[in-house]
Design an enzyme around this catalytic site. Structure first.
Site, PDB file in Angstrom:
ATOM      1  N   HIS A   1      18.371  14.703 -28.448  1.00  0.00           N
ATOM      2  CA  HIS A   1      16.900  14.629 -28.419  1.00  0.00           C
ATOM      3  C   HIS A   1      16.372  15.946 -27.890  1.00  0.00           C
ATOM      4  CE1 HIS A   1      17.497  14.064 -24.076  1.00  0.00           C
ATOM      5  NE2 HIS A   1      18.449  13.212 -24.403  1.00  0.00           N
TER       6      HIS A   1
ATOM      7  N   GLU B   1      27.693  15.525 -22.604  1.00  0.00           N
ATOM      8  CA  GLU B   1      26.329  15.934 -22.976  1.00  0.00           C
ATOM      9  C   GLU B   1      25.998  17.300 -22.394  1.00  0.00           C
ATOM     10  OE1 GLU B   1      23.246  13.387 -21.336  1.00  0.00           O
ATOM     11  OE2 GLU B   1      21.811  14.124 -22.832  1.00  0.00           O
TER      12      GLU B   1
ATOM     13  N   ASP C   1       0.816  -1.221   0.000  1.00  0.00           N
ATOM     14  CA  ASP C   1       0.000   0.000   0.000  1.00  0.00           C
ATOM     15  C   ASP C   1       0.849   1.272   0.000  1.00  0.00           C
ATOM     16  OD1 ASP C   1       1.030  -0.322   2.476  1.00  0.00           O
ATOM     17  OD2 ASP C   1      -0.844   0.024   3.567  1.00  0.00           O
TER      18      ASP C   1
ATOM     19  N   TYR D   1      32.402   4.233 -26.717  1.00  0.00           N
ATOM     20  CA  TYR D   1      32.283   3.183 -25.702  1.00  0.00           C
ATOM     21  C   TYR D   1      33.088   1.970 -26.156  1.00  0.00           C
ATOM     22  CZ  TYR D   1      28.399   6.367 -25.065  1.00  0.00           C
ATOM     23  OH  TYR D   1      27.641   7.506 -24.931  1.00  0.00           O
TER      24      TYR D   1
ATOM     25  N   HIS E   1      22.442   2.520 -20.535  1.00  0.00           N
ATOM     26  CA  HIS E   1      21.463   2.850 -19.499  1.00  0.00           C
ATOM     27  C   HIS E   1      21.799   2.107 -18.206  1.00  0.00           C
ATOM     28  CE1 HIS E   1      18.431   4.050 -22.848  1.00  0.00           C
ATOM     29  NE2 HIS E   1      19.282   5.013 -22.573  1.00  0.00           N
TER      30      HIS E   1
ATOM     31  N   ASP F   1      19.784  17.577 -18.551  1.00  0.00           N
ATOM     32  CA  ASP F   1      20.285  16.243 -18.931  1.00  0.00           C
ATOM     33  C   ASP F   1      21.747  16.421 -19.335  1.00  0.00           C
ATOM     34  OD1 ASP F   1      20.746  13.713 -19.898  1.00  0.00           O
ATOM     35  OD2 ASP F   1      19.356  13.869 -21.584  1.00  0.00           O
TER      36      ASP F   1
ATOM     37  N   HIS G   1      24.507   5.169 -30.510  1.00  0.00           N
ATOM     38  CA  HIS G   1      23.272   5.944 -30.301  1.00  0.00           C
ATOM     39  C   HIS G   1      23.305   7.238 -31.094  1.00  0.00           C
ATOM     40  CE1 HIS G   1      25.227   8.770 -27.462  1.00  0.00           C
ATOM     41  NE2 HIS G   1      25.809   7.716 -26.903  1.00  0.00           N
TER      42      HIS G   1
ATOM     43  N   ARG H   1      31.117   9.839 -22.542  1.00  0.00           N
ATOM     44  CA  ARG H   1      30.062  10.636 -23.194  1.00  0.00           C
ATOM     45  C   ARG H   1      30.150  12.042 -22.614  1.00  0.00           C
ATOM     46  NH1 ARG H   1      26.211   7.485 -22.528  1.00  0.00           N
ATOM     47  NH2 ARG H   1      25.113   8.185 -20.667  1.00  0.00           N
TER      48      ARG H   1
ATOM     49  N   HIS I   1      13.277  13.266 -22.525  1.00  0.00           N
ATOM     50  CA  HIS I   1      13.143  13.010 -23.963  1.00  0.00           C
ATOM     51  C   HIS I   1      11.817  13.652 -24.350  1.00  0.00           C
ATOM     52  CE1 HIS I   1      15.848   9.224 -23.389  1.00  0.00           C
ATOM     53  NE2 HIS I   1      16.521  10.342 -23.332  1.00  0.00           N
TER      54      HIS I   1
ATOM     55  N   ASP J   1      25.854  10.643 -15.858  1.00  0.00           N
ATOM     56  CA  ASP J   1      24.784  11.229 -16.674  1.00  0.00           C
ATOM     57  C   ASP J   1      23.643  11.512 -15.711  1.00  0.00           C
ATOM     58  OD1 ASP J   1      22.691  11.830 -18.379  1.00  0.00           O
ATOM     59  OD2 ASP J   1      23.076  10.171 -19.768  1.00  0.00           O
TER      60      ASP J   1
ATOM     61  N   GLU K   1      25.089  14.971 -27.333  1.00  0.00           N
ATOM     62  CA  GLU K   1      25.692  13.981 -26.440  1.00  0.00           C
ATOM     63  C   GLU K   1      26.418  12.835 -27.159  1.00  0.00           C
ATOM     64  OE1 GLU K   1      22.774  11.431 -24.433  1.00  0.00           O
ATOM     65  OE2 GLU K   1      21.195  12.769 -25.158  1.00  0.00           O
TER      66      GLU K   1
HETATM   67  N1  GLY Z   1      20.021  10.408 -19.746  1.00  0.00           N
HETATM   68  C1  GLY Z   1      19.277  10.047 -20.852  1.00  0.00           C
HETATM   69  C2  GLY Z   1      19.816  10.627 -22.069  1.00  0.00           C
HETATM   70  O1  GLY Z   1      20.902  11.152 -22.071  1.00  0.00           O
HETATM   71  O2  GLY Z   1      19.167  10.665 -23.073  1.00  0.00           O
HETATM   72 MN    MN Z   2      21.802  12.064 -20.419  1.00  0.00          MN
HETATM   73 MN    MN Z   3      20.207  12.890 -23.210  1.00  0.00          MN
END
Ligand code: GLY
Ligand code: MN
Ligand code: MN
Length: 440
Positions: free
Chosen positions: A352, A406, A33, A386, A241, A269, A348, A404, A359, A258, A382
């Site tokens: 975005h 970003e 609950d 890798y 992820h 982000d 990737h 990465r 996103h 990240d 970003e």
């Molecule tokens: N942290 C999610 C992205 O970079 O899109």
């Molecule tokens: Mn990110």
């Molecule tokens: Mn991102």
């Protein structure tokens, strides 16, 4: 700001002869609950600035050509002394119009009994189907009840429209008020990343940094993390992820973080990749420099009139040349782009839209073409490289490196503004931030 959003949306609804019904998010069970911390749905928050669960917004534009006002009606939980003692204060029906600027407010218990009279006469209804079965079923039942009364002259909505083309296009273009909020989110994210860089030592656990991020986001007034923090030491950074955030950070590795603060439910982000020892090795510097150069070139590409896709293509061009120089790809840049062998190291896309959702909503295409960037849009840039720990075809010195970088980029009339520019990013600035002693 939220009243302005409603008025813009109402003007659009009037143009197409539609009304709109926008629920907030349902609450979600975490265990038995107890529930997950509630977050309003982004569409609902955008139009109300109201964060209580069990709330619905009904927008009724005046008929075209009439000089009647538009109507905004909020359905919300009525005040209830016992429930408020157990679960927290409620705004209540009486105070909602003056507090939120809506025209009318009713008890949410009466939503389905009151709805037919309001939907009557509107040809179309904007409503996001497919998100909550209970809501879909209740709405369809209401519509079918109205249609049953067609012989007595009742006009029921004939079409249910997705909010995408109208509301999500509005949300794509950030207003000055929204940009201010996003600047606040980015400023707290700056503090949090600096705290993390200054705190990290060999032997620190990823979970300590995860908690430090959350602590900094909340302590500085944010609503929390805009998405699950990624704190990934060494080869964990090659899991895009990565969510475990529970490994011990090793001397000589890089830590990829990240993480972005959410402020008033608006996201930031940001990713930074920094040396756990405080100093990059030469091998790490060589990869870092390629990613940084790709990111800087892609950010330069963020200008009105350039397409969303071109930002990715510019980053990819720099990455591919760097991957060849690093010995990770073989052939000419054109050959590597053609055979897509770069995908082993960069799998990737480069960014975005970002806003209330990390996103964020909004179309990426105009017809079958990539959409042109316009002032008010915010996107992330970003790129990364890798190199898995067991990548047999990578030079051994590079294995286990994941990087990465970003940032959050606002498109302006004459170029762009990097909302997260203050966060250390050059090799020198990152090493300096890692060398600082944390203030605690
Ligand atoms: N942290 C999610 C992205 O970079 O899109
Ligand atoms: Mn990110
Ligand atoms: Mn991102």
């Amino acid at each position: 700001m939220y009243t302005d959003h409603r008025q813009h949306f109402l003007a659009q609804l009037q143009g197409i002869g539609a009304c709109a019904l926008i629920p907030t998010n349902p609450t979600r069970t975490r265990s038995a609950d107890t529930e997950f911390r509630f977050r309003p749905s982004s569409d609902f928050w955008y139009l109300t600035g109201f964060a209580e669960p069990d709330s619905w917004l009904l927008l009724l534009p005046a008929p075209k050509g009439s000089d009647e006002p538009h109507r905004s009606i909020l359905f919300l939980r009525e005040k209830d002394k016992t429930m408020e003692i157990w679960n927290g204060l409620r705004l209540g029906v009486t105070d909602a119009p003056s507090k939120l600027g809506v025209d009318e407010a009713y008890d949410v218990e009466d939503l389905w009994s009151r709805l037919p009279e309001h939907l009557e006469g509107h040809k179309r209804l904007v409503f996001a189907t497919g998100l909550c079965n209970d809501n879909d079923a209740a709405l369809l039942k209401t519509l079918s009840g109205l249609r049953d009364r067609v012989r007595s002259g009742v006009q029921a909505p004939m079409e249910i429209l997705d909010p995408g083309p109208l509301l999500h296009e509005l949300r794509l273009f950030k207003t000055p008020g929204e940009i201010e909020v996003m600047r606040k989110a980015a400023a707290i994210t700056d503090e949090a990343h600096r705290e993390v860089m200054a705190t990290t030592r060999p032997g620190t656990n990823e979970c300590e940094l995860d908690a430090l991020l959350e602590y900094t986001f909340r302590r500085k007034g944010g609503t929390g993390a805009a998405y699950g923090n990624i704190v990934a030491g060494g080869a964990n950074a090659c899991i895009l992820h990565y969510v475990e955030n529970n490994a011990t950070l090793q001397d000589g590795d890089i830590c990829l973080v990240d993480a972005g603060c959410e402020f008033d439910f608006y996201a930031s982000d940001v990713t930074r990749s920094f040396p756990i020892s405080g100093q990059f090795t030469e091998a790490q510097k060589s990869v870092y420099t390629v990613v940084l150069n790709a990111q800087l070139a892609a950010i330069d590409q963020c200008q009105p009139g350039n397409t969303f896709l071109s930002v990715h293509e510019v980053a990819l061009g720099v990455l591919v040349r760097g991957l060849i120089e690093l010995g990770l790809c073989k052939g000419t840049p054109d050959e590597v782009l053609e055979d897509e062998s770069y995908r082993e190291w960069y799998m990737h896309r480069t960014g975005h839209w970002m806003g209330l959702d990390v996103h964020d909503c909004g179309s990426y295409h105009t017809g079958d073409k990539s959409r042109s960037l316009e002032p008010g849009m915010v996107l992330t840039v970003e790129p990364g490289i890798y190199i898995a720990a067991d990548a047999q075809n990578a030079p051994s010195a590079l294995r286990g490196i994941g990087i990465r970088i970003e940032d959050d980029i606002l498109i302006t009339a004459d170029g762009h503004e990097n909302l997260s520019a203050a966060i250390p990013k050059t090799i020198e600035d990152v090493e300096a931030a890692c060398a600082l002693v944390t203030q605690g």
